[in-house]
Design a protein around this motif. Structure first.
Motif, PDB file in Angstrom:
ATOM      1  N   GLU A 134       0.694  -1.191  -0.069  1.00  0.00           N
ATOM      2  CA  GLU A 134       0.145  -0.164  -0.061  1.00  0.00           C
ATOM      3  C   GLU A 134       0.816   1.357   0.008  1.00  0.00           C
ATOM      4  O   GLU A 134       0.532   2.172  -0.634  1.00  0.00           O
ATOM      5  CB  GLU A 134      -0.940   0.074   1.180  1.00  0.00           C
ATOM      6  CG  GLU A 134      -1.812  -1.060   1.055  1.00  0.00           C
ATOM      7  CD  GLU A 134      -2.667  -1.321   2.408  1.00  0.00           C
ATOM      8  OE1 GLU A 134      -3.899  -1.510   2.341  1.00  0.00           O
ATOM      9  OE2 GLU A 134      -2.285  -0.861   3.683  1.00  0.00           O
ATOM     10  N   LYS A 135       1.876   1.288   0.851  1.00  0.00           N
ATOM     11  CA  LYS A 135       2.846   2.167   0.909  1.00  0.00           C
ATOM     12  C   LYS A 135       3.564   2.326  -0.576  1.00  0.00           C
ATOM     13  O   LYS A 135       3.750   3.725  -0.903  1.00  0.00           O
ATOM     14  CB  LYS A 135       4.041   2.234   1.833  1.00  0.00           C
ATOM     15  CG  LYS A 135       3.585   2.299   3.177  1.00  0.00           C
ATOM     16  CD  LYS A 135       4.684   2.106   4.199  1.00  0.00           C
ATOM     17  CE  LYS A 135       4.546   1.072   5.341  1.00  0.00           C
ATOM     18  NZ  LYS A 135       5.736   0.973   6.141  1.00  0.00           N
ATOM     19  N   ARG A 136       4.058   1.482  -1.066  1.00  0.00           N
ATOM     20  CA  ARG A 136       4.377   1.356  -2.321  1.00  0.00           C
ATOM     21  C   ARG A 136       3.774   2.145  -3.605  1.00  0.00           C
ATOM     22  O   ARG A 136       4.163   2.946  -4.443  1.00  0.00           O
ATOM     23  CB  ARG A 136       4.737   0.074  -2.693  1.00  0.00           C
ATOM     24  CG  ARG A 136       5.526   0.051  -4.059  1.00  0.00           C
ATOM     25  CD  ARG A 136       6.484  -1.387  -4.373  1.00  0.00           C
ATOM     26  NE  ARG A 136       7.443  -0.995  -5.576  1.00  0.00           N
ATOM     27  CZ  ARG A 136       8.177  -1.848  -5.916  1.00  0.00           C
ATOM     28  NH1 ARG A 136       8.353  -3.036  -5.012  1.00  0.00           N
ATOM     29  NH2 ARG A 136       8.976  -1.540  -6.998  1.00  0.00           N
ATOM     30  N   VAL A 137       2.402   1.845  -3.326  1.00  0.00           N
ATOM     31  CA  VAL A 137       1.644   2.578  -4.536  1.00  0.00           C
ATOM     32  C   VAL A 137       1.401   4.060  -4.001  1.00  0.00           C
ATOM     33  O   VAL A 137       1.383   4.730  -5.037  1.00  0.00           O
ATOM     34  CB  VAL A 137       0.154   1.907  -4.301  1.00  0.00           C
ATOM     35  CG1 VAL A 137      -1.141   2.759  -4.994  1.00  0.00           C
ATOM     36  CG2 VAL A 137      -0.128   0.607  -4.819  1.00  0.00           C
TER      37      VAL A 137
ATOM     38  N   LEU B  29       2.707  10.525  -4.224  1.00  0.00           N
ATOM     39  CA  LEU B  29       2.033  11.274  -3.113  1.00  0.00           C
ATOM     40  C   LEU B  29       2.860  11.084  -1.911  1.00  0.00           C
ATOM     41  O   LEU B  29       2.796  12.105  -1.020  1.00  0.00           O
ATOM     42  CB  LEU B  29       0.675  10.632  -2.771  1.00  0.00           C
ATOM     43  CG  LEU B  29      -0.252  10.513  -3.937  1.00  0.00           C
ATOM     44  CD1 LEU B  29      -1.425   9.983  -3.573  1.00  0.00           C
ATOM     45  CD2 LEU B  29      -0.739  12.161  -4.089  1.00  0.00           C
ATOM     46  N   ILE B  30       3.750  10.441  -1.656  1.00  0.00           N
ATOM     47  CA  ILE B  30       4.542  10.195  -0.358  1.00  0.00           C
ATOM     48  C   ILE B  30       6.089   9.735  -0.927  1.00  0.00           C
ATOM     49  O   ILE B  30       6.271   9.308  -2.171  1.00  0.00           O
ATOM     50  CB  ILE B  30       4.391   9.374   0.550  1.00  0.00           C
ATOM     51  CG1 ILE B  30       4.266   7.776  -0.025  1.00  0.00           C
ATOM     52  CG2 ILE B  30       2.889   9.674   0.972  1.00  0.00           C
ATOM     53  CD1 ILE B  30       4.026   6.907   1.017  1.00  0.00           C
TER      54      ILE B  30
ATOM     55  N   ALA C 215       7.742   6.399   3.259  1.00  0.00           N
ATOM     56  CA  ALA C 215       7.313   5.101   3.503  1.00  0.00           C
ATOM     57  C   ALA C 215       8.175   3.992   4.007  1.00  0.00           C
ATOM     58  O   ALA C 215       7.888   3.162   4.850  1.00  0.00           O
ATOM     59  CB  ALA C 215       7.061   4.513   2.081  1.00  0.00           C
ATOM     60  N   GLU C 216       9.583   4.193   3.912  1.00  0.00           N
ATOM     61  CA  GLU C 216      10.493   3.122   4.506  1.00  0.00           C
ATOM     62  C   GLU C 216      11.062   3.393   5.976  1.00  0.00           C
ATOM     63  O   GLU C 216      11.403   2.605   6.617  1.00  0.00           O
ATOM     64  CB  GLU C 216      11.660   2.712   3.491  1.00  0.00           C
ATOM     65  CG  GLU C 216      10.828   1.829   2.367  1.00  0.00           C
ATOM     66  CD  GLU C 216      11.886   2.183   1.003  1.00  0.00           C
ATOM     67  OE1 GLU C 216      12.994   2.447   1.113  1.00  0.00           O
ATOM     68  OE2 GLU C 216      11.249   2.083  -0.073  1.00  0.00           O
TER      69      GLU C 216
ATOM     70  N   ASN D 138       6.588  14.023   9.645  1.00  0.00           N
ATOM     71  CA  ASN D 138       7.944  13.354  10.093  1.00  0.00           C
ATOM     72  C   ASN D 138       8.763  12.434   8.890  1.00  0.00           C
ATOM     73  O   ASN D 138       9.149  11.395   9.229  1.00  0.00           O
ATOM     74  CB  ASN D 138       7.230  12.115  11.090  1.00  0.00           C
ATOM     75  CG  ASN D 138       6.937  12.934  12.368  1.00  0.00           C
ATOM     76  OD1 ASN D 138       7.642  13.769  12.949  1.00  0.00           O
ATOM     77  ND2 ASN D 138       6.113  12.178  13.074  1.00  0.00           N
ATOM     78  N   GLU D 139       8.768  13.209   7.886  1.00  0.00           N
ATOM     79  CA  GLU D 139       9.563  12.836   6.691  1.00  0.00           C
ATOM     80  C   GLU D 139      11.021  13.380   7.401  1.00  0.00           C
ATOM     81  O   GLU D 139      11.275  13.381   8.239  1.00  0.00           O
ATOM     82  CB  GLU D 139       9.224  13.118   5.326  1.00  0.00           C
ATOM     83  CG  GLU D 139       9.706  12.255   4.436  1.00  0.00           C
ATOM     84  CD  GLU D 139      10.830  13.032   3.376  1.00  0.00           C
ATOM     85  OE1 GLU D 139      11.175  14.143   3.500  1.00  0.00           O
ATOM     86  OE2 GLU D 139      10.560  12.773   2.038  1.00  0.00           O
TER      87      GLU D 139
END
Lengths: 358, 174
Positions: free
Chosen positions: A85-88, A94-95, A100-101, A121-122
């Motif tokens: 889902e994150k990968r999409v 979008l992110i 994501a990781e 929080n990136e």
């Protein structure tokens, strides 16, 4: 869960939307980096501080009179998502892969139309990103500027009179702005003019890089032009300079397209229709080949050679054929070979559906 | 060993890729390795932060010169708020908190000049909390406007601007 909603309509508005100059410009994006005063940057923040930042943004978003674009916006926590889902979300731009990781208590606020995504929080506490179809860097900046003003009413930013908005990385300090425009330059690539154009762009303080692929060989002839300098210039100057350079690139690309059409139309047609034929019939296709063929077909559509397809074909398929999307769609993990097969199938299906509907 | 891609240059990069238990060996020269971009392990690590720490570590060159200022002072620099040291900052290329800008301020302007060509912010100022700076900027603008008016002998307008500047100045001092 809210994530479902975003995955149901796989494509964001910017992929469908027809922005100005969309024959050459795919999208325009502005992101601004902000940090909250009195808290360490995410790299050094404790878990509870990071969680607190998500809460603060969440509370700010509940205030009255929020910008209209944020009506119905949703906050999604990275910890609540599966890897796929994150990968999409990454594939939809979008992110960032970093959010994501690597992030702790990473989250993203997505507006309904996905034009706005706010990463929390990136590398910095807050990154406001606005993504518009076609050539609209000014509009993207205006929206980001508005959202920023609105947030600032409820959150206190880390700001210094001399260094501006304080960011985790010194390359973002000052305005914290990164404006970028994604352009499709097949004719300049075919006529080998990019190696003359790009050094000139770098000289005026902008960066060019290929999207999907590294170095000079950008897959699908897609390039991203962005500002490098964030300190010592006003936001409007930065946007105007970027816009000015992109306008020139558009002109050069148009010129190159016209010249090819005049000098070697048959060869060009042959290339475009071959690629169209392969995409319509292939049973196995790598992402590299798919991007190159899609670039040809997109050029064919722009030049009126393939009337039964719309220009969105490339925008949509380049997202839909990414590994995350393919695997989400088939509801299972796939190895590279299986993905190449699914990718070919997905493209065939898409093209035949479009031909029928036109 | 020759590069397996071009067969011309010597292979300088050797690695093994294992996907689903299937082993593939690669022997590439630098040029072809770059072409492979994405799949290359280690390529990603050559990021902006590495470049940046390259810029920051310029100190290293001077440290070898006995006449140059001792780098001990730099080594000892530490942000009192988050505890990040300057040498940590120069390795990772990131600040730990917003107070690092103040703690390392003596060392930062050369860096900002190299990266941005400037050292002072000229862009947006927060509406709610940037009060004084906004006023000071407005005063600067009005002063410039006023001298233009005086040059053009538009004294009435210049006087009006002078009053506005005085009002703003009072607001600033209060």
């Amino acid at each position: 869960m809210s994530y479902q909603r975003f995955n149901q309509h796989a494509l964001s508005e910017w992929m469908r939307g027809k922005g100005p100059r969309s024959d050459i410009v795919i999208s325009s994006r502005v992101r601004i980096a902000r940090n909250l005063s009195g808290l360490p940057f995410p790299m050094l923040a404790t878990s509870s501080q990071s969680a607190g930042i998500v809460r603060k943004v969440e509370e700010a978003l509940r205030h009255q009179n929020r910008p209209q674009v944020m009506e119905g916006a949703e906050l999604i926590r990275m910890d609540d998502l599966e890897d796929l889902e994150k990968r999409v979300l990454v594939e939809k731009h979008l992110i960032s892969p970093q959010l994501a990781e690597e992030s702790r208590h990473g989250a993203v606020v997505l507006s309904r139309n996905e034009a706005v995504s706010i990463m929390i929080n990136e590398e910095d506490h807050i990154r406001i990103q606005c993504l518009f179809p076609g050539f609209q860097p000014q509009e993207a900046w205006k929206m980001a500027d508005n959202l920023d003003d609105w947030f600032e009413r409820h959150l206190t930013y880390a700001f210094s009179e001399t260094k501006g908005y304080l960011t985790s990385c010194p390359t973002n300090a000052g305005t914290g702005i990164r404006a970028s425009v994604m352009v499709h330059l097949p004719a300049l690539a075919m006529t080998q003019q990019l190696n003359r154009l790009f050094p000139a762009i770098t000289q005026v303080g902008l960066a060019v890089r290929g999207i999907y692929g590294e170095g000079s060989e950008a897959l699908g002839n897609l390039y991203q032009v962005s500002n490098q300098v964030t300190l010592g210039q006003q936001e409007e100057e930065i946007i105007q300079k970027l816009a000015g350079v992109v306008r020139q690139m558009i002109q050069h690309e148009h010129g190159a397209r016209n010249r090819i059409q005049e000098s070697s139309l048959t060869k060009l047609e042959d290339r475009i229709y071959r690629s169209y034929g392969i995409l319509s019939n292939a049973r196995v296709i790598s992402s590299k080949e798919a991007m190159q063929r899609l670039s040809d077909v997109r050029l064919g559509v722009d030049m009126g050679l393939i009337p039964d397809l719309s220009a969105q074909v490339m925008n949509e398929l380049m997202i839909l054929t990414q590994p995350g999307f393919l695997q989400t769609r088939s509801k299972q993990r796939l190895d590279i070979e299986e993905r190449d097969i699914r990718r070919a199938g997905m493209i065939r299906e898409y093209l035949s559906m479009k031909r029928e509907s036109e | 060993m020759q590069c397996q891609e071009c067969g011309k240059r010597p292979a300088t990069l050797h690695y093994t890729k294992i996907i689903n238990g299937e082993k593939t060996e690669f022997h590439l020269c630098e040029v072809c390795a770059k072409g492979k971009g994405e799949q290359m392990p280690g390529v990603e690590s050559f990021s902006i932060h590495n470049l940046l720490s390259g810029l920051l570590n310029l100190d290293g060159q001077f440290a070898e010169d006995p006449n140059a200022r001792s780098s001990v002072a730099t080594q000892g620099l530490r942000c009192p708020t988050c505890g990040l040291t300057y040498s940590q900052f120069s390795k990772i290329g990131r600040f730990g908190c917003s107070d690092c800008y103040q703690a390392f301020s003596d060392r930062l302007d050369p860096l900002f000049r190299r990266v941005h060509g400037h050292t002072t912010h000229r862009g947006k100022v927060p509406e709610r909390t940037g009060g004084k700076l906004r006023i000071r900027r407005e005063i600067d603008e009005l002063k410039q406007e006023m001298s233009r008016r005086i040059e053009n002998e538009e004294f009435e307008e210049a006087a009006r601007l002078r009053d506005r500047i005085r009002d703003l100045q009072e607001k600033l001092d209060s």
